[in-house]
Design a protein around this motif. Sequence first.
Motif, PDB file in Angstrom:
ATOM      1  N   PHE A  57      24.595 119.284  37.524  1.00  0.00           N
ATOM      2  CA  PHE A  57      23.895 118.289  38.319  1.00  0.00           C
ATOM      3  C   PHE A  57      23.016 117.436  37.410  1.00  0.00           C
ATOM      4  CE2 PHE A  57      21.038 121.789  37.912  1.00  0.00           C
ATOM      5  CZ  PHE A  57      19.774 121.231  37.815  1.00  0.00           C
ATOM      6  N   LEU A  58      22.627 116.293  37.950  1.00  0.00           N
ATOM      7  CA  LEU A  58      21.786 115.351  37.212  1.00  0.00           C
ATOM      8  C   LEU A  58      20.801 114.765  38.194  1.00  0.00           C
ATOM      9  CD1 LEU A  58      21.323 113.606  34.620  1.00  0.00           C
ATOM     10  CD2 LEU A  58      23.010 112.028  35.555  1.00  0.00           C
ATOM     11  N   GLY A  59      19.550 114.717  37.839  1.00  0.00           N
ATOM     12  CA  GLY A  59      18.529 114.126  38.698  1.00  0.00           C
ATOM     13  C   GLY A  59      17.969 112.875  38.045  1.00  0.00           C
ATOM     14  N   PHE A  60      17.725 111.854  38.855  1.00  0.00           N
ATOM     15  CA  PHE A  60      17.157 110.621  38.323  1.00  0.00           C
ATOM     16  C   PHE A  60      16.467 109.843  39.434  1.00  0.00           C
ATOM     17  CE2 PHE A  60      21.652 110.008  39.227  1.00  0.00           C
ATOM     18  CZ  PHE A  60      21.697 108.820  39.966  1.00  0.00           C
ATOM     19  N   ALA A  61      15.624 108.903  39.016  1.00  0.00           N
ATOM     20  CA  ALA A  61      14.910 108.034  39.954  1.00  0.00           C
ATOM     21  C   ALA A  61      15.501 106.639  39.875  1.00  0.00           C
ATOM     22  CB  ALA A  61      13.426 107.999  39.603  1.00  0.00           C
ATOM     23  N   VAL A  62      15.568 105.971  41.014  1.00  0.00           N
ATOM     24  CA  VAL A  62      16.067 104.603  41.068  1.00  0.00           C
ATOM     25  C   VAL A  62      15.110 103.754  41.897  1.00  0.00           C
ATOM     26  CG1 VAL A  62      18.492 105.229  40.781  1.00  0.00           C
ATOM     27  CG2 VAL A  62      17.554 105.055  43.070  1.00  0.00           C
ATOM     28  N   GLU A  63      15.144 102.470  41.624  1.00  0.00           N
ATOM     29  CA  GLU A  63      14.271 101.559  42.349  1.00  0.00           C
ATOM     30  C   GLU A  63      14.864 101.134  43.684  1.00  0.00           C
ATOM     31  OE1 GLU A  63      13.759  98.424  39.519  1.00  0.00           O
ATOM     32  OE2 GLU A  63      12.897  99.779  38.044  1.00  0.00           O
ATOM     33  N   LYS A  64      16.192 101.089  43.750  1.00  0.00           N
ATOM     34  CA  LYS A  64      16.856 100.588  44.940  1.00  0.00           C
ATOM     35  C   LYS A  64      18.254 101.180  45.011  1.00  0.00           C
ATOM     36  CE  LYS A  64      18.050  96.180  47.084  1.00  0.00           C
ATOM     37  NZ  LYS A  64      18.051  94.722  46.954  1.00  0.00           N
ATOM     38  N   TYR A  65      18.793 101.243  46.201  1.00  0.00           N
ATOM     39  CA  TYR A  65      20.179 101.664  46.367  1.00  0.00           C
ATOM     40  C   TYR A  65      20.836 100.809  47.440  1.00  0.00           C
ATOM     41  CZ  TYR A  65      19.033 104.118  50.693  1.00  0.00           C
ATOM     42  OH  TYR A  65      18.631 104.413  51.964  1.00  0.00           O
TER      43      TYR A  65
ATOM     44  N   LEU B  59      20.436 100.943  41.720  1.00  0.00           N
ATOM     45  CA  LEU B  59      19.930  99.895  40.840  1.00  0.00           C
ATOM     46  C   LEU B  59      18.648 100.374  40.172  1.00  0.00           C
ATOM     47  CD1 LEU B  59      20.715  98.067  43.795  1.00  0.00           C
ATOM     48  CD2 LEU B  59      21.143  96.660  41.801  1.00  0.00           C
ATOM     49  N   PHE B  60      18.597 100.206  38.876  1.00  0.00           N
ATOM     50  CA  PHE B  60      17.384 100.533  38.135  1.00  0.00           C
ATOM     51  C   PHE B  60      17.267  99.602  36.951  1.00  0.00           C
ATOM     52  CE2 PHE B  60      20.812 103.281  36.849  1.00  0.00           C
ATOM     53  CZ  PHE B  60      20.773 103.297  35.467  1.00  0.00           C
ATOM     54  N   SER B  61      16.068  99.520  36.398  1.00  0.00           N
ATOM     55  CA  SER B  61      15.818  98.623  35.269  1.00  0.00           C
ATOM     56  C   SER B  61      15.802  99.398  33.974  1.00  0.00           C
ATOM     57  CB  SER B  61      14.470  97.917  35.443  1.00  0.00           C
ATOM     58  OG  SER B  61      14.487  97.101  36.574  1.00  0.00           O
ATOM     59  N   LYS B  62      16.408  98.789  32.966  1.00  0.00           N
ATOM     60  CA  LYS B  62      16.394  99.373  31.624  1.00  0.00           C
ATOM     61  C   LYS B  62      16.272  98.220  30.643  1.00  0.00           C
ATOM     62  CE  LYS B  62      18.766 102.489  28.510  1.00  0.00           C
ATOM     63  NZ  LYS B  62      19.925 103.326  28.294  1.00  0.00           N
ATOM     64  N   ASP B  63      15.243  98.266  29.835  1.00  0.00           N
ATOM     65  CA  ASP B  63      14.979  97.207  28.858  1.00  0.00           C
ATOM     66  C   ASP B  63      14.925  95.838  29.519  1.00  0.00           C
ATOM     67  OD1 ASP B  63      14.992  99.154  26.846  1.00  0.00           O
ATOM     68  OD2 ASP B  63      17.152  98.922  26.528  1.00  0.00           O
ATOM     69  N   GLY B  64      14.333  95.778  30.713  1.00  0.00           N
ATOM     70  CA  GLY B  64      14.169  94.516  31.415  1.00  0.00           C
ATOM     71  C   GLY B  64      15.408  94.005  32.126  1.00  0.00           C
ATOM     72  N   LYS B  65      16.489  94.752  32.094  1.00  0.00           N
ATOM     73  CA  LYS B  65      17.722  94.347  32.758  1.00  0.00           C
ATOM     74  C   LYS B  65      18.009  95.279  33.935  1.00  0.00           C
ATOM     75  CE  LYS B  65      19.909  92.610  28.576  1.00  0.00           C
ATOM     76  NZ  LYS B  65      21.034  92.727  27.664  1.00  0.00           N
ATOM     77  N   VAL B  66      18.537  94.709  35.010  1.00  0.00           N
ATOM     78  CA  VAL B  66      18.931  95.521  36.154  1.00  0.00           C
ATOM     79  C   VAL B  66      20.318  96.095  35.888  1.00  0.00           C
ATOM     80  CG1 VAL B  66      19.477  95.512  38.615  1.00  0.00           C
ATOM     81  CG2 VAL B  66      17.548  94.160  37.773  1.00  0.00           C
ATOM     82  N   ILE B  67      20.395  97.396  36.016  1.00  0.00           N
ATOM     83  CA  ILE B  67      21.655  98.098  35.784  1.00  0.00           C
ATOM     84  C   ILE B  67      22.102  98.697  37.113  1.00  0.00           C
ATOM     85  CG2 ILE B  67      22.752 100.034  34.592  1.00  0.00           C
ATOM     86  CD1 ILE B  67      20.823  99.554  32.298  1.00  0.00           C
ATOM     87  N   ARG B  68      23.397  98.586  37.372  1.00  0.00           N
ATOM     88  CA  ARG B  68      23.980  99.160  38.583  1.00  0.00           C
ATOM     89  C   ARG B  68      24.832 100.359  38.203  1.00  0.00           C
ATOM     90  NH1 ARG B  68      25.638  93.850  42.124  1.00  0.00           N
ATOM     91  NH2 ARG B  68      23.477  93.199  42.386  1.00  0.00           N
TER      92      ARG B  68
END
Length: 122
Positions: A16-24, A36-45
Motif C-alpha cells: 500500500f501507499l499513502g499520500f496527500a492530495v489537494e484535489k481529486y 491532483l497535487f503540486s510538485k515544484d510549482g506544477k500541477v501533476i495528475r
Amino acid sequence: MYYVIKKQIDKLPSTFLGFAVEKYIASKQNKNVIFLFSKDGKVIRKWVKLEEIILLTEDKEYFLKIMKQFKDVEDAQKKLVADAQANLEKSMTNFADTMNSQIVDYEEIRDATDVPDILKEL
C-alpha cells in the motif's frame, strides 16, 4: 487536503501507499479517480483505478490511524518473510552440503569392482 491509501499491486513487499492530495476528480461513470497535487510549482495528475483505492478521506487522524495499522501488519509480515527467507537459505545450504557429502562418499566407492559404472573403464 485529502488523504489517500492506495493498493500497490505487484509491488511486494510493499502492498500500500499513502499520500496527500489537494484535489481529486471522480465520477460514477468513470472507473478511475484523478488526483491532483503540486510538485515544484506544477500541477501533476495521477490517475488511479477506483479498485486500487483503499481509502479517500479528509480526516487526517483517521488516515494516520489506518496507515499505522497497515504499516504494523506489513512490518510483522515482512519479518515473517525475512525469517522464512533466512530459514530457506539455511535449508538450501544444508541441502547442498548434504548432497555434496553424498557425492563425495559415492566417488570414494565408485571404482570398486561391484559398482556397474561404464565410465571407470575409460
